[in-house]
Design a protein around this motif. Structure first.
Motif, PDB file in Angstrom:
ATOM      1  N   GLY A  52      -5.987  -5.911  -2.827  1.00  0.00           N
ATOM      2  CA  GLY A  52      -6.391  -4.563  -2.500  1.00  0.00           C
ATOM      3  C   GLY A  52      -6.364  -3.698  -3.750  1.00  0.00           C
ATOM      4  O   GLY A  52      -5.490  -3.858  -4.588  1.00  0.00           O
ATOM      5  N   THR A  53      -7.327  -2.802  -3.863  1.00  0.00           N
ATOM      6  CA  THR A  53      -7.423  -1.902  -5.006  1.00  0.00           C
ATOM      7  C   THR A  53      -7.412  -0.473  -4.518  1.00  0.00           C
ATOM      8  O   THR A  53      -8.216  -0.106  -3.652  1.00  0.00           O
ATOM      9  N   SER A  54      -6.513   0.332  -5.061  1.00  0.00           N
ATOM     10  CA  SER A  54      -6.451   1.743  -4.715  1.00  0.00           C
ATOM     11  C   SER A  54      -7.647   2.462  -5.336  1.00  0.00           C
ATOM     12  O   SER A  54      -7.956   2.272  -6.512  1.00  0.00           O
ATOM     13  N   ARG A  56      -3.508   6.895   0.670  1.00  0.00           N
ATOM     14  CA  ARG A  56      -4.438   6.470  -0.372  1.00  0.00           C
ATOM     15  C   ARG A  56      -5.465   5.547   0.262  1.00  0.00           C
ATOM     16  O   ARG A  56      -5.135   4.741   1.133  1.00  0.00           O
ATOM     17  N   THR A  75      -1.928   3.105   9.909  1.00  0.00           N
ATOM     18  CA  THR A  75      -2.975   2.573   9.026  1.00  0.00           C
ATOM     19  C   THR A  75      -4.233   2.261   9.824  1.00  0.00           C
ATOM     20  O   THR A  75      -4.158   1.710  10.920  1.00  0.00           O
ATOM     21  N   TYR A 125      -7.902   2.352   0.112  1.00  0.00           N
ATOM     22  CA  TYR A 125      -7.945   1.054  -0.573  1.00  0.00           C
ATOM     23  C   TYR A 125      -9.228   0.327  -0.231  1.00  0.00           C
ATOM     24  O   TYR A 125      -9.721   0.406   0.894  1.00  0.00           O
ATOM     25  N   GLU A 126      -9.697  -0.407  -1.209  1.00  0.00           N
ATOM     26  CA  GLU A 126     -10.787  -1.362  -1.032  1.00  0.00           C
ATOM     27  C   GLU A 126     -10.116  -2.733  -1.048  1.00  0.00           C
ATOM     28  O   GLU A 126      -9.222  -2.977  -1.851  1.00  0.00           O
ATOM     29  N   THR A 149     -12.107  -1.595   4.099  1.00  0.00           N
ATOM     30  CA  THR A 149     -11.447  -0.402   3.604  1.00  0.00           C
ATOM     31  C   THR A 149     -10.190  -0.184   4.431  1.00  0.00           C
ATOM     32  O   THR A 149     -10.144  -0.530   5.621  1.00  0.00           O
ATOM     33  N   VAL A 198       0.849  -1.193   0.000  1.00  0.00           N
ATOM     34  CA  VAL A 198       0.000   0.000   0.000  1.00  0.00           C
ATOM     35  C   VAL A 198       0.885   1.244   0.000  1.00  0.00           C
ATOM     36  O   VAL A 198       2.020   1.219   0.486  1.00  0.00           O
ATOM     37  N   ILE A 199       0.350   2.313  -0.560  1.00  0.00           N
ATOM     38  CA  ILE A 199       1.013   3.614  -0.604  1.00  0.00           C
ATOM     39  C   ILE A 199       0.357   4.502   0.447  1.00  0.00           C
ATOM     40  O   ILE A 199      -0.859   4.444   0.631  1.00  0.00           O
ATOM     41  N   LEU A 258      -6.901   2.695   5.062  1.00  0.00           N
ATOM     42  CA  LEU A 258      -6.305   4.010   4.830  1.00  0.00           C
ATOM     43  C   LEU A 258      -4.936   4.053   5.507  1.00  0.00           C
ATOM     44  O   LEU A 258      -4.834   4.227   6.716  1.00  0.00           O
ATOM     45  N   PRO A 267       4.028   4.033   3.919  1.00  0.00           N
ATOM     46  CA  PRO A 267       3.777   2.949   2.969  1.00  0.00           C
ATOM     47  C   PRO A 267       4.229   1.619   3.577  1.00  0.00           C
ATOM     48  O   PRO A 267       4.942   1.597   4.583  1.00  0.00           O
TER      49      PRO A 267
END
Length: 131
Positions: free
Chosen positions: A127-129, A22, A51, A24-25, A94, A18-19, A96, A101
């Motif tokens: 995971g999708t941004s 951002r 996070t 994420y789902e 979700t 993860v970044i 965050l 990162p």
């Protein structure tokens, strides 16, 4: 992967990067079973500092029951049927990552010390941004 004690262990291959800052789902499909005994599987997540996560699971059984309001450090209990039956779960959430990162890593353990639970092949997590 196999867990038999109260310490959490990383689930091989159930991780993604993860970044920071951002949204994420996230979704996972888990194939689980107990090996004798009456243990259930417990999951939680290792995450980068700062996070926040919120997730729920759906148990793919006749009732399609669910439970939610879990966070990354929750000891989320996934109820398993008697051995040798396999049960599948969907986990959705979700995420965050705030400021740091890194990787989201699923961890699991047996709910009963000395009893074995297994995370089976063909389990996955992604995971999708979001824009």
């Amino acid at each position: 992967d196999i867990a038999t004690n109260p310490a959490y262990a990383n689930v091989t291959d159930l991780t993604f990067p993860v970044i920071a800052n951002r949204l994420y789902e996230f979704c996972a499909f888990l194939r689980c079973r107990r090996v004798g005994g009456g243990a259930d599987m417990q999951i939680q997540f290792a995450v980068p500092a700062g996070t926040t996560m919120s997730y729920y699971f759906i148990r793919n059984n006749a009732a399609a029951d669910d439970a939610g309001n879990f966070v990354e450090t929750s000891n989320c209990n996934l109820p398993l049927p008697a051995d040798p039956n396999v049960l599948t779960f969907e986990v959705r959430e979700t995420i965050l990552p705030a400021g740091t990162p890194g990787n989201i890593q699923m961890r699991f353990r047996s709910s009963v010390n000395g009893e074995t639970v297994r995370m089976l092949a063909n389990s996955y997590m992604r995971g999708t941004s979001l824009p």
